[in-house]
Motif scaffolding. Structure first.
Motif, PDB file in Angstrom:
ATOM      1  N   ALA A 112       0.833  -1.207   0.000  1.00  0.00           N
ATOM      2  CA  ALA A 112       0.000   0.000   0.000  1.00  0.00           C
ATOM      3  C   ALA A 112       0.865   1.254   0.000  1.00  0.00           C
ATOM      4  CB  ALA A 112      -0.923  -0.016   1.209  1.00  0.00           C
ATOM      5  N   ILE A 113       1.918   1.254   0.797  1.00  0.00           N
ATOM      6  CA  ILE A 113       2.807   2.414   0.808  1.00  0.00           C
ATOM      7  C   ILE A 113       3.473   2.591  -0.548  1.00  0.00           C
ATOM      8  CG2 ILE A 113       4.928   3.357   1.804  1.00  0.00           C
ATOM      9  CD1 ILE A 113       4.132   2.086   4.444  1.00  0.00           C
ATOM     10  N   LEU A 114       3.911   1.478  -1.168  1.00  0.00           N
ATOM     11  CA  LEU A 114       4.492   1.563  -2.504  1.00  0.00           C
ATOM     12  C   LEU A 114       3.498   2.117  -3.509  1.00  0.00           C
ATOM     13  CD1 LEU A 114       6.645  -1.653  -3.102  1.00  0.00           C
ATOM     14  CD2 LEU A 114       7.424   0.694  -2.725  1.00  0.00           C
ATOM     15  N   THR A 115       2.224   1.748  -3.353  1.00  0.00           N
ATOM     16  CA  THR A 115       1.194   2.241  -4.268  1.00  0.00           C
ATOM     17  C   THR A 115       1.147   3.756  -4.250  1.00  0.00           C
ATOM     18  OG1 THR A 115      -0.159   0.258  -3.964  1.00  0.00           O
ATOM     19  CG2 THR A 115      -1.264   2.217  -4.824  1.00  0.00           C
ATOM     20  N   TYR A 116       1.048   4.318  -3.054  1.00  0.00           N
ATOM     21  CA  TYR A 116       0.921   5.766  -2.961  1.00  0.00           C
ATOM     22  C   TYR A 116       2.225   6.488  -3.303  1.00  0.00           C
ATOM     23  CZ  TYR A 116      -3.649   4.874  -1.048  1.00  0.00           C
ATOM     24  OH  TYR A 116      -4.945   4.451  -0.897  1.00  0.00           O
ATOM     25  N   LEU A 117       3.358   5.881  -2.977  1.00  0.00           N
ATOM     26  CA  LEU A 117       4.630   6.488  -3.380  1.00  0.00           C
ATOM     27  C   LEU A 117       4.764   6.488  -4.900  1.00  0.00           C
ATOM     28  CD1 LEU A 117       7.120   5.032  -0.729  1.00  0.00           C
ATOM     29  CD2 LEU A 117       6.165   7.345  -0.837  1.00  0.00           C
ATOM     30  N   GLY A 118       4.348   5.373  -5.541  1.00  0.00           N
ATOM     31  CA  GLY A 118       4.396   5.313  -6.998  1.00  0.00           C
ATOM     32  C   GLY A 118       3.445   6.291  -7.644  1.00  0.00           C
ATOM     33  N   LEU A 119       2.226   6.387  -7.102  1.00  0.00           N
ATOM     34  CA  LEU A 119       1.257   7.342  -7.638  1.00  0.00           C
ATOM     35  C   LEU A 119       1.751   8.773  -7.456  1.00  0.00           C
ATOM     36  CD1 LEU A 119      -2.131   5.807  -6.413  1.00  0.00           C
ATOM     37  CD2 LEU A 119      -1.282   5.894  -8.763  1.00  0.00           C
ATOM     38  N   GLY A 120       2.298   9.053  -6.274  1.00  0.00           N
ATOM     39  CA  GLY A 120       2.776  10.409  -6.026  1.00  0.00           C
ATOM     40  C   GLY A 120       3.948  10.779  -6.906  1.00  0.00           C
ATOM     41  N   ALA A 121       4.937   9.890  -7.007  1.00  0.00           N
ATOM     42  CA  ALA A 121       6.113  10.177  -7.829  1.00  0.00           C
ATOM     43  C   ALA A 121       5.720  10.344  -9.293  1.00  0.00           C
ATOM     44  CB  ALA A 121       7.146   9.068  -7.670  1.00  0.00           C
ATOM     45  N   SER A 122       4.874   9.435  -9.808  1.00  0.00           N
ATOM     46  CA  SER A 122       4.471   9.525 -11.217  1.00  0.00           C
ATOM     47  C   SER A 122       3.645  10.783 -11.471  1.00  0.00           C
ATOM     48  CB  SER A 122       3.685   8.280 -11.624  1.00  0.00           C
ATOM     49  OG  SER A 122       2.493   8.146 -10.874  1.00  0.00           O
TER      50      SER A 122
END
Length: 517
Positions: A112-122
């Motif tokens: 879940a943390i990776l999801t939001y980090l990926g969404l935020g970075a992209s």
């Protein structure tokens, strides 16, 4: 006072074990604004919907959004039914733990943390190079490097994320209202005036062609954000009633907004030309706004793509910070990440950690001299696959949760039928996401590496949980703080559940649970 403009400072409370938790005054409106801003409606309409039309089934796209709305609403039934037994914020993290146990749940929390980090970075990357083009080519400004724009936005968003959540909601609400107004005015003008092919769509000629799997996958990603509402339980007034209402209304609004928006986009361009706009969707969308509402609305739309991206980034910062806060509070991450700001009552330390990590990941393409589009594709692909995997995992957790807790007085529809249907639907979408990974990652090879990395992260989280159980059992017992040995710890006096006419059944509080009684 309106839900979105509460000025009362939230109180900081300490649990019996000495751990701090967040307090706030969010109502239904505030929660909806937060979730919708995370979704960035204007950006999705200008960038994602044209791609769904082109890569999916063309004129059948509005039907896709209706199908996705039905699937997500069914998924939300089980999620909301579980919500009344969840006492700690953490969304997917706590739900997966309650259904599948601490070991699987911690792996899900890492994903879940990776999801939001990926969404935020992209989102930072795509906002950077898109706003660079808009500023220089469309607004006549200087040709600033995209990563400089990212730095400026990051500084502003990071500052806002450290403020009280009520302040964040007001910022999100203003940005969201204006961008939705732009799309609404354009939609009305198109429907009133008609398009080059009239107002009808050739559904029979489109439903059997194209990639239905791609359309369903992208359609589901367009609804991302509704699940984030669960994270704010500790900052919500009357969460038993407010959380379900905000969840259902958000799903209906998003699916309806994009369903109607895709229909308007199709008739504004004509089906064939609309399917050919994927190469430059933003300029095609803005050109349509100019054609039907004038150049002022077009220029305003260009400017609002900045605020739309900023609103989405602010929501992502807030959600990711609360995931980190929940894990730190449980002792999985260092305890100092669970500190609450003494004035703003926000997870300030977790917010700083998230902000720094997002900046490092977002600037990775510039650091390694990669094309920003390539970096965006990889980051968004990872986040999208994570999101679908978490939906499927949460649906499975819902089924197992109610199977293990048959003593809970929940209808068959909520505890069995709806969760099983949602599990089947999400599993199909996850399968399609894996098979069609080239569309997400840019190449099948990168997709395989990316998915392998995500699996390793999930396994790493699960193995870490087993290590904690063996070496630090006191921390292991705090993970999720909801269950024991994979089974929900029954309440000593379970609350009575009343089924009423409201779409969110209520939990009747016992007198001894009410402070001061």
């Amino acid at each position: 006072m309106d839900d979105t403009t509460s000025h009362s400072a939230p109180s900081l409370e300490t649990e019996q074990d000495g751990r701090e938790h967040l307090q706030g005054h969010l109502g239904t409106g505030g929660l909806i604004f937060t979730a919708l801003a995370f979704n960035a409606p204007l950006t999705v309409m200008a960038a994602t919907v044209p791609i769904v039309i082109s890569g999916g089934i063309g004129a059948g796209t509005p039907v896709v959004y209706l199908t996705i709305m039905a699937l997500v609403l069914v998924f939300a039934v089980g999620l909301v039914a579980m919500a009344r037994y969840m006492e700690k914020p953490g969304a997917f993290y706590t739900y997966i733990i309650a259904g599948l146990g601490r070991t699987v749940g911690l792996g899900g929390g890492f994903l879940a943390i990776l999801t939001y980090l990926g969404l935020g970075a992209s989102t930072y990357v795509v906002a950077g190079f898109s706003e660079q083009s808009l500023l220089h080519n469309n607004l006549g400004g200087p040709d600033i490097p995209w990563w400089v724009i990212v730095l400026v936005q990051w500084a502003v968003i990071s500052w806002l994320s450290l403020r009280n959540i009520d302040i964040s909601v007001r910022v999100l609400g203003v940005a969201l209202a204006v961008e939705v107004l732009i799309v609404a005015v354009w939609s009305l003008a198109v429907v009133v005036n008609g398009g080059p092919e009239g107002r009808s769509l050739d559904l029979d000629g489109q439903l059997a062609t194209g990639s239905l799997g791609f359309a369903l996958l992208m359609g589901l990603s367009c609804l991302g954000g509704f699940e984030s509402i669960q994270v704010y339980r500790d900052e919500t007034r009357n969460p038993v009633k407010t959380i379900p209402r905000a969840t259902y209304l958000t799903v209906v609004f998003l699916a309806g907004f994009y369903g109607i928006g895709s229909y308007v986009y199709l008739i504004a361009h004509g089906t064939g030309p609309a399917m050919a706009t994927a190469a430059d969707p933003t300029n095609a969308f803005m050109a349509s706004i100019a054609a039907y509402t004038g150049t002022f609305m077009q220029q305003l739309g260009y400017v609002l793509t900045w605020s739309s991206a900023a609103a989405a980034l602010l929501a992502i910062h807030n959600i990711a910070a609360r995931y980190v806060f929940a894990l730190a509070r449980d002792g999985v991450f260092p305890r100092w990440l669970a500190r609450v700001h003494p004035r703003y009552k926000s997870p300030s330390t977790a917010a700083v950690a998230v902000s720094v990590t997002l900046l490092v990941v977002a600037l990775a393409p510039a650091t390694f001299q990669l094309d920003p589009v390539v970096g965006y594709t990889m980051q968004y692909g990872l986040a999208s696959w994570c999101m679908v995997a978490l939906f499927a995992g949460t649906a499975l957790a819902t089924v197992v949760f109610f199977a293990r807790n048959r003593h809970l007085h929940v209808s068959v529809w909520k505890r069995l039928v709806a969760p099983v249907v949602a599990l089947c639907g999400m599993s199909v979408v996850l399968y399609l996401a894996t098979v069609q990974r080239e569309a997400l990652f840019g190449s099948a090879e990168l997709g395989a590496l990316g998915i392998g990395f995500l699996i390793l992260v999930a396994l790493g989280g699960a193995l870490y949980a087993r290590w904690l159980k063996a070496r630090r059992p006191e921390v292991y017992e705090l993970i999720g703080d909801q269950e024991e040995n994979g089974v929900l710890v029954p309440l000593e006096h379970p609350p009575a559940i009343e089924e009423d006419e409201d779409f969110a059944p209520q939990v009747t509080a016992r007198p001894e649970d009410v402070p001061g009684t």
